[in-house]
Design a protein around this motif. Structure first.
Motif, PDB file in Angstrom:
ATOM      1  N   LEU A 234     111.961 -18.992  34.903  1.00 55.28           N
ATOM      2  CA  LEU A 234     112.279 -19.149  33.603  1.00 55.28           C
ATOM      3  C   LEU A 234     111.689 -20.572  33.362  1.00 55.28           C
ATOM      4  CD1 LEU A 234     113.036 -17.646  30.815  1.00 55.28           C
ATOM      5  CD2 LEU A 234     115.224 -18.456  31.345  1.00 55.28           C
ATOM      6  N   GLY A 235     112.120 -21.223  34.074  1.00 56.91           N
ATOM      7  CA  GLY A 235     111.965 -22.819  33.967  1.00 56.91           C
ATOM      8  C   GLY A 235     110.648 -23.020  34.090  1.00 56.91           C
ATOM      9  N   ILE A 236     109.816 -22.436  34.938  1.00 51.32           N
ATOM     10  CA  ILE A 236     108.381 -22.783  35.069  1.00 51.32           C
ATOM     11  C   ILE A 236     107.547 -22.677  33.641  1.00 51.32           C
ATOM     12  CG2 ILE A 236     106.310 -22.060  36.168  1.00 51.32           C
ATOM     13  CD1 ILE A 236     107.862 -21.663  38.758  1.00 51.32           C
ATOM     14  N   LEU A 245     100.466 -27.695  29.290  1.00 56.75           N
ATOM     15  CA  LEU A 245      99.683 -27.219  30.436  1.00 56.75           C
ATOM     16  C   LEU A 245      99.224 -25.744  29.819  1.00 56.75           C
ATOM     17  CD1 LEU A 245     101.964 -27.730  33.590  1.00 56.75           C
ATOM     18  CD2 LEU A 245      99.825 -29.050  32.706  1.00 56.75           C
ATOM     19  N   ILE A 246      99.932 -25.151  29.249  1.00 62.21           N
ATOM     20  CA  ILE A 246      99.296 -23.741  28.712  1.00 62.21           C
ATOM     21  C   ILE A 246      99.369 -23.697  27.055  1.00 62.21           C
ATOM     22  CG2 ILE A 246      99.893 -22.672  30.850  1.00 62.21           C
ATOM     23  CD1 ILE A 246     102.622 -21.421  29.302  1.00 62.21           C
ATOM     24  N   SER A 247      98.461 -22.767  26.284  1.00 61.24           N
ATOM     25  CA  SER A 247      98.789 -22.537  25.125  1.00 61.24           C
ATOM     26  C   SER A 247      99.804 -21.687  24.586  1.00 61.24           C
ATOM     27  CB  SER A 247      97.294 -21.744  24.684  1.00 61.24           C
ATOM     28  OG  SER A 247      97.495 -20.392  25.021  1.00 61.24           O
ATOM     29  N   ASP A 248     100.009 -22.149  23.241  1.00 61.32           N
ATOM     30  CA  ASP A 248     101.159 -21.437  22.778  1.00 61.32           C
ATOM     31  C   ASP A 248     100.952 -19.741  22.887  1.00 61.32           C
ATOM     32  OD1 ASP A 248     101.628 -23.555  21.712  1.00 61.32           O
ATOM     33  OD2 ASP A 248     101.367 -23.250  19.557  1.00 61.32           O
ATOM     34  N   THR A 253     102.964 -14.721  25.565  1.00 61.85           N
ATOM     35  CA  THR A 253     102.448 -13.516  26.467  1.00 61.85           C
ATOM     36  C   THR A 253     103.610 -13.628  27.804  1.00 61.85           C
ATOM     37  OG1 THR A 253     100.331 -13.516  25.475  1.00 61.85           O
ATOM     38  CG2 THR A 253     100.952 -12.288  27.396  1.00 61.85           C
ATOM     39  N   MET A 254     103.599 -14.816  28.224  1.00 66.80           N
ATOM     40  CA  MET A 254     104.559 -15.049  29.473  1.00 66.80           C
ATOM     41  C   MET A 254     106.032 -14.635  29.133  1.00 66.80           C
ATOM     42  SD  MET A 254     103.359 -18.411  31.482  1.00 66.80           S
ATOM     43  CE  MET A 254     102.151 -18.502  32.134  1.00 66.80           C
ATOM     44  N   LYS A 255     106.514 -15.149  28.071  1.00 68.34           N
ATOM     45  CA  LYS A 255     107.730 -14.670  27.587  1.00 68.34           C
ATOM     46  C   LYS A 255     108.079 -13.298  27.339  1.00 68.34           C
ATOM     47  CE  LYS A 255     110.799 -17.724  26.590  1.00 68.34           C
ATOM     48  NZ  LYS A 255     111.523 -18.410  27.522  1.00 68.34           N
ATOM     49  N   ALA A 276      96.544 -18.027  33.287  1.00 72.60           N
ATOM     50  CA  ALA A 276      96.926 -19.409  32.801  1.00 72.60           C
ATOM     51  C   ALA A 276      96.610 -20.622  33.938  1.00 72.60           C
ATOM     52  CB  ALA A 276      98.550 -19.603  32.796  1.00 72.60           C
ATOM     53  N   SER A 277      96.743 -20.093  35.169  1.00 69.10           N
ATOM     54  CA  SER A 277      96.402 -20.870  36.284  1.00 69.10           C
ATOM     55  C   SER A 277      94.819 -21.385  36.175  1.00 69.10           C
ATOM     56  CB  SER A 277      96.710 -20.426  37.801  1.00 69.10           C
ATOM     57  OG  SER A 277      96.273 -20.970  38.914  1.00 69.10           O
ATOM     58  N   ASN A 278      93.951 -20.026  36.211  1.00 68.57           N
ATOM     59  CA  ASN A 278      92.650 -20.295  36.234  1.00 68.57           C
ATOM     60  C   ASN A 278      91.866 -20.747  34.962  1.00 68.57           C
ATOM     61  OD1 ASN A 278      92.673 -19.040  38.888  1.00 68.57           O
ATOM     62  ND2 ASN A 278      92.806 -16.942  38.096  1.00 68.57           N
ATOM     63  N   GLN A 279      92.473 -20.347  34.080  1.00 73.27           N
ATOM     64  CA  GLN A 279      91.627 -20.837  32.778  1.00 73.27           C
ATOM     65  C   GLN A 279      92.371 -21.882  31.921  1.00 73.27           C
ATOM     66  OE1 GLN A 279      88.753 -19.108  32.056  1.00 73.27           O
ATOM     67  NE2 GLN A 279      89.172 -17.943  34.154  1.00 73.27           N
ATOM     68  N   GLU A 280      93.645 -22.135  31.994  1.00 72.43           N
ATOM     69  CA  GLU A 280      94.123 -23.238  31.090  1.00 72.43           C
ATOM     70  C   GLU A 280      94.747 -24.409  31.725  1.00 72.43           C
ATOM     71  OE1 GLU A 280      95.388 -20.304  27.290  1.00 72.43           O
ATOM     72  OE2 GLU A 280      97.165 -21.094  28.764  1.00 72.43           O
ATOM     73  N   ILE A 281      95.144 -24.255  32.937  1.00 70.05           N
ATOM     74  CA  ILE A 281      95.919 -25.618  33.561  1.00 70.05           C
ATOM     75  C   ILE A 281      94.877 -26.198  34.111  1.00 70.05           C
ATOM     76  CG2 ILE A 281      97.564 -26.093  35.295  1.00 70.05           C
ATOM     77  CD1 ILE A 281      99.242 -23.737  34.718  1.00 70.05           C
ATOM     78  N   GLY A 282      93.924 -25.737  34.858  1.00 68.26           N
ATOM     79  CA  GLY A 282      92.769 -26.519  35.342  1.00 68.26           C
ATOM     80  C   GLY A 282      93.363 -27.233  36.694  1.00 68.26           C
ATOM     81  N   ASN A 283      92.353 -28.108  37.209  1.00 71.06           N
ATOM     82  CA  ASN A 283      92.595 -28.849  38.620  1.00 71.06           C
ATOM     83  C   ASN A 283      93.572 -29.726  38.696  1.00 71.06           C
ATOM     84  OD1 ASN A 283      92.355 -29.300  41.397  1.00 71.06           O
ATOM     85  ND2 ASN A 283      90.413 -30.424  41.015  1.00 71.06           N
TER      86      ASN A 283
END
Length: 476
Positions: A234-236, A245-248, A253-255, A276-283
């Motif tokens: 939940l904290g992550i 790091l991610i969009s609204d 959707t995660m919640k 989220a990892s592949n498309q939004e957060i990036g390297n």
């Protein structure tokens, strides 16, 4: 007999078996001096001349047949009176990551590895300035620790890791009896958030079951610690969103789809996490979101494999003694695979032949981790009542096990507050924030990631000093 009482009885029997299995013949007790001489490390390849340092390393068998053994490295305190300093056991997590690769040569040990892996240089903020440091590669299969039984690879998990570590301690104190009366603390980070309290409970239970104290355990401290599956995850999610790091839309959707009620993610939750990892957060290194990643090697987008071409890495954070370098684990891999280093450390030699190369992390262990506690909070409740000194700290730039999740699970304990939230200081600068509860102290370390001593070595050393003294972090 109820199931609960039966489990308690079996647990008590296990503790007594572990304690008795470590017993040695009185005639052998005089051999500890010879064993210490065998384990004495005279000098590591490329070791600087200062500070002068007594160090020991070697193997302790933890299975009855001797086919499973854990590797340790002891660096004694460089203080003027090292014999008066406490003993600190340090554990890294993963599961499957080496306490040598991270704790010893990247965070708190006396040495750092040079970029070309040809030698070492001194760490001015080493924790052995104030304590004797015992690094343990755990479980078997990590680093130099090994098992010669193939079926052991099917039994990785929390329970056996704690049992083997406890067996290690019982036998290690026989080899180093001069430490038996010292104050003993167990420290670690990341998935050691499981290892540390689980081992502390075994030590505490073993002391209760014996007629006298076997191991002089005084407390434990964990950093950015995996603790409770629900609260940590939940904290992550909340940390991702609050740190942009991610969009609204992804956050919403995660919640909606991620409930974190079991250790396995639902397929829909896994899908949105992957997106989220592949498309939004990036390297971005989620262990330290504001520092550069290691670009020592490049990856082919077509094959998904590492290319042979090596590129220089951009490192704007090289700040003199702090010396942050995101490629340090690769230097460690080169250094600890050197035959001369292994000879100096008494590692990977007959009869202790390690059936795998030394690596910073053994990801096969992570993939075969079958026994994972959903939460270790019941252990916290028990050991808080027992009066152990328990501190928890968080680097506030870590998105892997973020401060948000840690605050959630601490709040769930509903402990009375002794000292309300306040900024703590180091060198007249705010070093973080702290709150003291009845039985537990929580602290953040400002500007630190998952491995707090990497980016904030001076603040982390101050944190350790106050913990060992049992003193609140300074308000000014």
């Amino acid at each position: 007999m109820t199931l609960h009482l039966l489990l308690l009885l079996l647990h008590s029997i296990l503790i007594l078996v572990l304690a008795s299995s470590s017993a040695i013949d009185p005639a052998q007790e005089l051999d500890w001096e010879a064993a210490q001489r065998r384990d004495r490390v005279e000098r590591l390849p490329g070791q600087p001349k200062t500070p002068p340092l007594r160090q020991f390393s070697g193997y302790i068998p933890v299975s009855r047949d001797g086919r499973r053994a854990l590797f340790y490295w002891l660096t004694e305190s460089t203080a003027r009176s090292p014999h008066s300093k406490p003993l600190v056991l340090w554990l890294n997590g993963g599961p499957g990551c080496s306490s040598l690769a991270y704790g010893a040569v990247e965070e708190i040990g006396p040495f750092r590895i040079k970029a070309n892996a040809t030698g070492l240089y001194s760490n001015p903020y080493a924790w052995n300035k104030v304590a004797n440091l015992l690094f343990l590669e755990s479980p078997a299969g990590v680093g130099y620790s090994y098992s010669n039984t193939t079926t052991d690879t099917d039994a990785f998990g929390d329970t056996r890791t704690a049992e083997d570590a406890y067996s290690f301690l019982l036998k290690w104190f026989q080899r180093f009896p001069q430490y038996k009366s010292r104050e003993f603390y167990i420290l670690g980070e990341s998935y050691a958030g499981h290892y540390v309290p689980q081992l502390a409970k075994l030590v505490h239970d073993g002391n209760k079951a014996a007629s006298k104290t076997i191991i002089n355990l005084k407390g434990f401290m964990v950093g950015n610690a995996v603790t409770d599956w629900y609260y940590d995850n939940l904290g992550i999610v909340d940390y991702y969103w609050t740190h942009a790091l991610i969009s609204d839309e992804t956050y919403t959707t995660m919640k909606r789809h991620c409930k974190f009620t079991s250790v396995e993610l639902s397929s829909e939750c896994q899908r949105i996490m992957d997106y989220a990892s592949n498309q939004e957060i990036g390297n971005v290194d989620l262990h330290s979101i504001y520092t550069p990643v290691c670009l020592e090697a490049t990856w082919s987008s077509s094959t998904g494999r590492k290319s042979s071409r090596t590129a220089p890495h951009w490192n704007p954070l090289w700040m003199g003694q702090t010396g942050f370098d995101p490629c340090t684990p690769s230097y460690a891999e080169k250094y600890f695979n050197r035959p001369d280093v292994q000879r100096a450390l008494h590692a990977n030699g007959t009869p202790n032949n390690v059936p795998h190369p030394w690596t910073p992390c053994n990801y096969g262990i992570l993939e075969n981790w079958h026994d994972k506690a959903f939460s270790v909070l019941p252990i916290y409740k028990e050991l808080i009542k027992a009066g152990l000194r328990i501190w928890v700290y968080s680097g506030d730039e870590d998105a892997m096990v973020p401060v948000t999740g840690t605050r959630y699970w601490i709040r769930s304990l509903k402990l009375p507050i002794v000292n309300r939230w306040y900024p703590w200081y180091y060198m007249d600068q705010v070093a973080g924030w702290s709150q003291t509860y009845k039985g537990l102290t929580f602290a953040t370390v400002r500007g630190a990631g998952h491995e707090v001593p990497v980016l904030q070595p001076d603040r982390s050393l101050s944190l350790l000093e106050h913990y060992l003294r049992g003193k609140p972090l300074p308000k000014r």
